[in-house]
Design a protein around this motif. Sequence first.
Motif, PDB file in Angstrom:
ATOM      1  N   GLY A 276       0.921  -1.142  -0.107  1.00 31.16           N
ATOM      2  CA  GLY A 276       0.112  -0.018   0.259  1.00 31.16           C
ATOM      3  C   GLY A 276       0.832   1.049   0.050  1.00 31.16           C
ATOM      4  O   GLY A 276       0.330   2.369  -0.288  1.00 31.16           O
ATOM      5  N   HIS A 277       2.001   1.122   0.318  1.00 36.09           N
ATOM      6  CA  HIS A 277       3.080   2.390   0.410  1.00 36.09           C
ATOM      7  C   HIS A 277       4.238   1.656  -0.433  1.00 36.09           C
ATOM      8  O   HIS A 277       4.663   0.743  -0.750  1.00 36.09           O
ATOM      9  N   ASP A 278       5.185   2.994  -0.919  1.00 35.14           N
ATOM     10  CA  ASP A 278       6.242   2.585  -1.707  1.00 35.14           C
ATOM     11  C   ASP A 278       7.263   2.309  -0.392  1.00 35.14           C
ATOM     12  O   ASP A 278       7.343   2.715   0.464  1.00 35.14           O
ATOM     13  N   PRO A 279       7.979   1.120  -0.860  1.00 37.05           N
ATOM     14  CA  PRO A 279       8.804   0.491  -0.130  1.00 37.05           C
ATOM     15  C   PRO A 279      10.261   1.198   0.267  1.00 37.05           C
ATOM     16  O   PRO A 279      10.929   0.992   1.067  1.00 37.05           O
ATOM     17  N   PHE A 280      10.611   2.111  -0.742  1.00 40.17           N
ATOM     18  CA  PHE A 280      11.877   2.809  -0.613  1.00 40.17           C
ATOM     19  C   PHE A 280      11.831   4.149   0.203  1.00 40.17           C
ATOM     20  O   PHE A 280      12.971   4.049   0.725  1.00 40.17           O
ATOM     21  N   ILE A 281      10.914   4.935   0.009  1.00 37.02           N
ATOM     22  CA  ILE A 281      11.095   6.200   0.667  1.00 37.02           C
ATOM     23  C   ILE A 281      11.073   6.127   2.281  1.00 37.02           C
ATOM     24  O   ILE A 281      11.916   6.769   2.764  1.00 37.02           O
ATOM     25  N   PRO A 282      10.445   5.204   2.951  1.00 33.83           N
ATOM     26  CA  PRO A 282      10.649   5.097   4.338  1.00 33.83           C
ATOM     27  C   PRO A 282      12.174   4.730   4.659  1.00 33.83           C
ATOM     28  O   PRO A 282      12.531   5.152   5.824  1.00 33.83           O
ATOM     29  N   LEU A 283      12.546   4.009   3.927  1.00 34.23           N
ATOM     30  CA  LEU A 283      14.031   3.834   4.412  1.00 34.23           C
ATOM     31  C   LEU A 283      15.012   4.954   4.006  1.00 34.23           C
ATOM     32  O   LEU A 283      16.159   4.824   4.843  1.00 34.23           O
ATOM     33  N   ALA A 284      14.718   5.652   3.423  1.00 35.34           N
ATOM     34  CA  ALA A 284      15.399   7.201   3.305  1.00 35.34           C
ATOM     35  C   ALA A 284      15.414   7.794   4.613  1.00 35.34           C
ATOM     36  O   ALA A 284      16.246   8.318   5.279  1.00 35.34           O
ATOM     37  N   ILE A 285      14.221   7.803   5.309  1.00 37.89           N
ATOM     38  CA  ILE A 285      14.070   8.391   6.543  1.00 37.89           C
ATOM     39  C   ILE A 285      14.809   7.621   7.781  1.00 37.89           C
ATOM     40  O   ILE A 285      15.449   7.889   8.516  1.00 37.89           O
ATOM     41  N   ALA A 286      14.595   6.328   7.569  1.00 38.95           N
ATOM     42  CA  ALA A 286      15.444   5.396   8.616  1.00 38.95           C
ATOM     43  C   ALA A 286      16.957   5.347   8.465  1.00 38.95           C
ATOM     44  O   ALA A 286      17.572   5.549   9.371  1.00 38.95           O
ATOM     45  N   ALA A 287      17.323   5.840   7.085  1.00 39.77           N
ATOM     46  CA  ALA A 287      18.874   5.699   7.029  1.00 39.77           C
ATOM     47  C   ALA A 287      19.557   7.020   7.605  1.00 39.77           C
ATOM     48  O   ALA A 287      20.581   7.005   8.122  1.00 39.77           O
ATOM     49  N   GLU A 288      18.533   8.037   7.541  1.00 40.74           N
ATOM     50  CA  GLU A 288      18.969   9.373   8.393  1.00 40.74           C
ATOM     51  C   GLU A 288      18.981   9.251   9.892  1.00 40.74           C
ATOM     52  O   GLU A 288      19.983   9.852  10.482  1.00 40.74           O
ATOM     53  N   HIS A 289      18.254   8.414  10.412  1.00 34.15           N
ATOM     54  CA  HIS A 289      18.012   8.200  11.914  1.00 34.15           C
ATOM     55  C   HIS A 289      18.746   6.954  12.413  1.00 34.15           C
ATOM     56  O   HIS A 289      18.267   6.871  13.765  1.00 34.15           O
ATOM     57  N   THR A 290      19.347   6.103  11.778  1.00 37.51           N
ATOM     58  CA  THR A 290      20.048   5.072  12.422  1.00 37.51           C
ATOM     59  C   THR A 290      21.556   5.213  11.743  1.00 37.51           C
ATOM     60  O   THR A 290      21.962   5.910  10.978  1.00 37.51           O
ATOM     61  N   SER A 291      22.391   4.106  12.253  1.00 40.82           N
ATOM     62  CA  SER A 291      23.621   4.191  11.969  1.00 40.82           C
ATOM     63  C   SER A 291      24.233   2.668  11.785  1.00 40.82           C
ATOM     64  O   SER A 291      25.093   2.524  11.052  1.00 40.82           O
ATOM     65  N   LYS A 292      23.663   1.710  12.383  1.00 42.81           N
ATOM     66  CA  LYS A 292      24.197   0.353  12.219  1.00 42.81           C
ATOM     67  C   LYS A 292      23.007  -0.796  11.420  1.00 42.81           C
ATOM     68  O   LYS A 292      23.507  -1.622  11.061  1.00 42.81           O
ATOM     69  N   ILE A 293      21.905  -0.607  11.807  1.00 43.52           N
ATOM     70  CA  ILE A 293      21.090  -1.628  11.430  1.00 43.52           C
ATOM     71  C   ILE A 293      20.895  -1.645   9.911  1.00 43.52           C
ATOM     72  O   ILE A 293      20.886  -0.503   9.111  1.00 43.52           O
ATOM     73  N   THR A 294      20.692  -2.504   9.265  1.00 44.52           N
ATOM     74  CA  THR A 294      20.654  -2.817   7.886  1.00 44.52           C
ATOM     75  C   THR A 294      19.107  -2.524   7.544  1.00 44.52           C
ATOM     76  O   THR A 294      18.382  -2.806   8.191  1.00 44.52           O
ATOM     77  N   LEU A 295      19.095  -2.166   6.245  1.00 45.01           N
ATOM     78  CA  LEU A 295      17.647  -1.542   5.810  1.00 45.01           C
ATOM     79  C   LEU A 295      17.487  -1.976   4.343  1.00 45.01           C
ATOM     80  O   LEU A 295      18.280  -2.332   3.452  1.00 45.01           O
ATOM     81  N   GLY A 296      16.235  -2.969   4.182  1.00 47.00           N
ATOM     82  CA  GLY A 296      15.998  -3.518   3.203  1.00 47.00           C
ATOM     83  C   GLY A 296      14.496  -3.453   2.702  1.00 47.00           C
ATOM     84  O   GLY A 296      13.778  -3.411   3.374  1.00 47.00           O
TER      85      GLY A 296
ATOM     86  N   GLY B 198      25.275   4.505   4.038  1.00 44.74           N
ATOM     87  CA  GLY B 198      26.606   4.164   4.322  1.00 44.74           C
ATOM     88  C   GLY B 198      26.795   2.437   3.996  1.00 44.74           C
ATOM     89  O   GLY B 198      27.554   1.829   4.541  1.00 44.74           O
ATOM     90  N   GLY B 199      26.036   2.033   3.028  1.00 43.18           N
ATOM     91  CA  GLY B 199      26.324   0.546   2.841  1.00 43.18           C
ATOM     92  C   GLY B 199      25.468  -0.572   3.459  1.00 43.18           C
ATOM     93  O   GLY B 199      25.784  -1.463   3.218  1.00 43.18           O
ATOM     94  N   ARG B 200      24.269   0.074   3.863  1.00 43.52           N
ATOM     95  CA  ARG B 200      23.620  -0.897   4.622  1.00 43.52           C
ATOM     96  C   ARG B 200      22.358  -1.472   4.038  1.00 43.52           C
ATOM     97  O   ARG B 200      21.493  -2.053   4.736  1.00 43.52           O
ATOM     98  N   PHE B 201      22.190  -0.998   2.765  1.00 41.87           N
ATOM     99  CA  PHE B 201      20.957  -1.360   2.021  1.00 41.87           C
ATOM    100  C   PHE B 201      20.825  -2.593   1.507  1.00 41.87           C
ATOM    101  O   PHE B 201      22.075  -3.092   0.918  1.00 41.87           O
ATOM    102  N   THR B 202      19.905  -3.431   1.589  1.00 41.92           N
ATOM    103  CA  THR B 202      19.697  -4.730   0.737  1.00 41.92           C
ATOM    104  C   THR B 202      18.722  -4.581  -0.071  1.00 41.92           C
ATOM    105  O   THR B 202      17.501  -4.220   0.378  1.00 41.92           O
ATOM    106  N   LEU B 203      18.650  -4.999  -1.524  1.00 39.42           N
ATOM    107  CA  LEU B 203      17.417  -4.736  -2.486  1.00 39.42           C
ATOM    108  C   LEU B 203      16.803  -6.271  -2.493  1.00 39.42           C
ATOM    109  O   LEU B 203      17.385  -7.173  -2.996  1.00 39.42           O
ATOM    110  N   GLY B 204      15.482  -6.325  -2.041  1.00 37.85           N
ATOM    111  CA  GLY B 204      14.735  -7.371  -2.168  1.00 37.85           C
ATOM    112  C   GLY B 204      13.723  -7.153  -3.028  1.00 37.85           C
ATOM    113  O   GLY B 204      12.809  -6.312  -2.879  1.00 37.85           O
ATOM    114  N   LEU B 205      13.439  -8.040  -3.937  1.00 41.38           N
ATOM    115  CA  LEU B 205      12.545  -7.872  -5.057  1.00 41.38           C
ATOM    116  C   LEU B 205      11.790  -9.168  -5.181  1.00 41.38           C
ATOM    117  O   LEU B 205      12.032 -10.210  -5.142  1.00 41.38           O
TER     118      LEU B 205
END
Length: 356
Positions: A51-71, A97-104
């Motif tokens: 129901g929502h775009d899966p990429f946009i929230p991860l940009a917010i998460a990237a700004e407010h975290t430093s260690k957790i992976t985002l996918g 900073g290299g924490r993203f994984t692309l699940g398709l």
Amino acid sequence: MALRVETALMGPDTDQYAGNGQNRPTLARLAQIARQMEDLGFDGLTTPEAGHDPFIPLAIAAEHTSKITLGTNVAVSFPRSPMIAAQSAWDLQNLSGGRFTLGLGTQVKGHNERRYSTPWTSAPGPRMREYFQCLRAIFQSFQNPEQPTYFEGQHYRFTMLPPFFNPGPIEHPKVPLYAAAANTYMARLAGEMCEGLRLHPIATFRYTKEVILPAVAEGAAKGGRAMADFDLIGAPFMALGRNDAELHASKEALRKQIAFYASTRSYHTVLAHHGWEDIGLELHRLSVAGEWAKMPALISDEMLEEWAVIATYDRLAEAIKAKSDGLFQTVVLVLLGEARNDLDLLRETVAKLHQA
């Protein structure tokens, strides 16, 4: 066995599975959840396309975290060209900073054609193979602008990247690719070409052991890859409660969730493995008729046991390990209702799952 542990940012809740709509996120809430999940010790945070775009929230998460992976768990592939998916992934990999994984995942024909307005031009498996190949070529071209790597296949063609449109090299150019799978073709493809597989929760534990794992191993052998390096991510259904009464209520809610997925004909190979073909067909008929309220009653207690982790809160980590041991390297805590907001429960469960 120690497990990596992920959870969802903006994951669906019970009302959404029952067809009653969903909550609207805010930037502040997304940032709060991301910080909270990292603080609780989760290894990964994922976003669905529900129901929502899966990429946009991860940009917010990237700004407010430093260690957790985002996918993404997962983004639907075919409505996006490989270039569109690659640009989103590249930017998130850079911003995090290299924490993203692309699940398709491919989604089914009806949703592609009727919800996404996307033509269904061929069988999804071979098309997805080329999609991954094209993504790799685009990523290599982003990182090496002077020597672009092009790709030409039957379904996808990438043969032009002027410097103006190339985002350029980044510090962490390897974007891990994960395929969503509930069938053998995609499992083999993931084993051959991807860093991991995001297993659909519709795959029971027994189906995973008897069907999915052998297919992944077959694909890994074809690609000359070691299974030890492969990340199989399980997202089992869960029914939880503090006592028997709460556990019963949670099981009733879970029947709605399972019935929603089991009504999809593309997943009926899982039901067939257990001899539940007729139930799957009836669930599909009811879903087409819009009779969602009648569907949960078809999910028996026996079926719940095959699909779900069923436990009181104090036994949750032990129950997950008992069913996941030897199957998954990573587990996604798919929590609904009150359990999703019980921070003490989450912290304790993650810590226990991290223990060998």
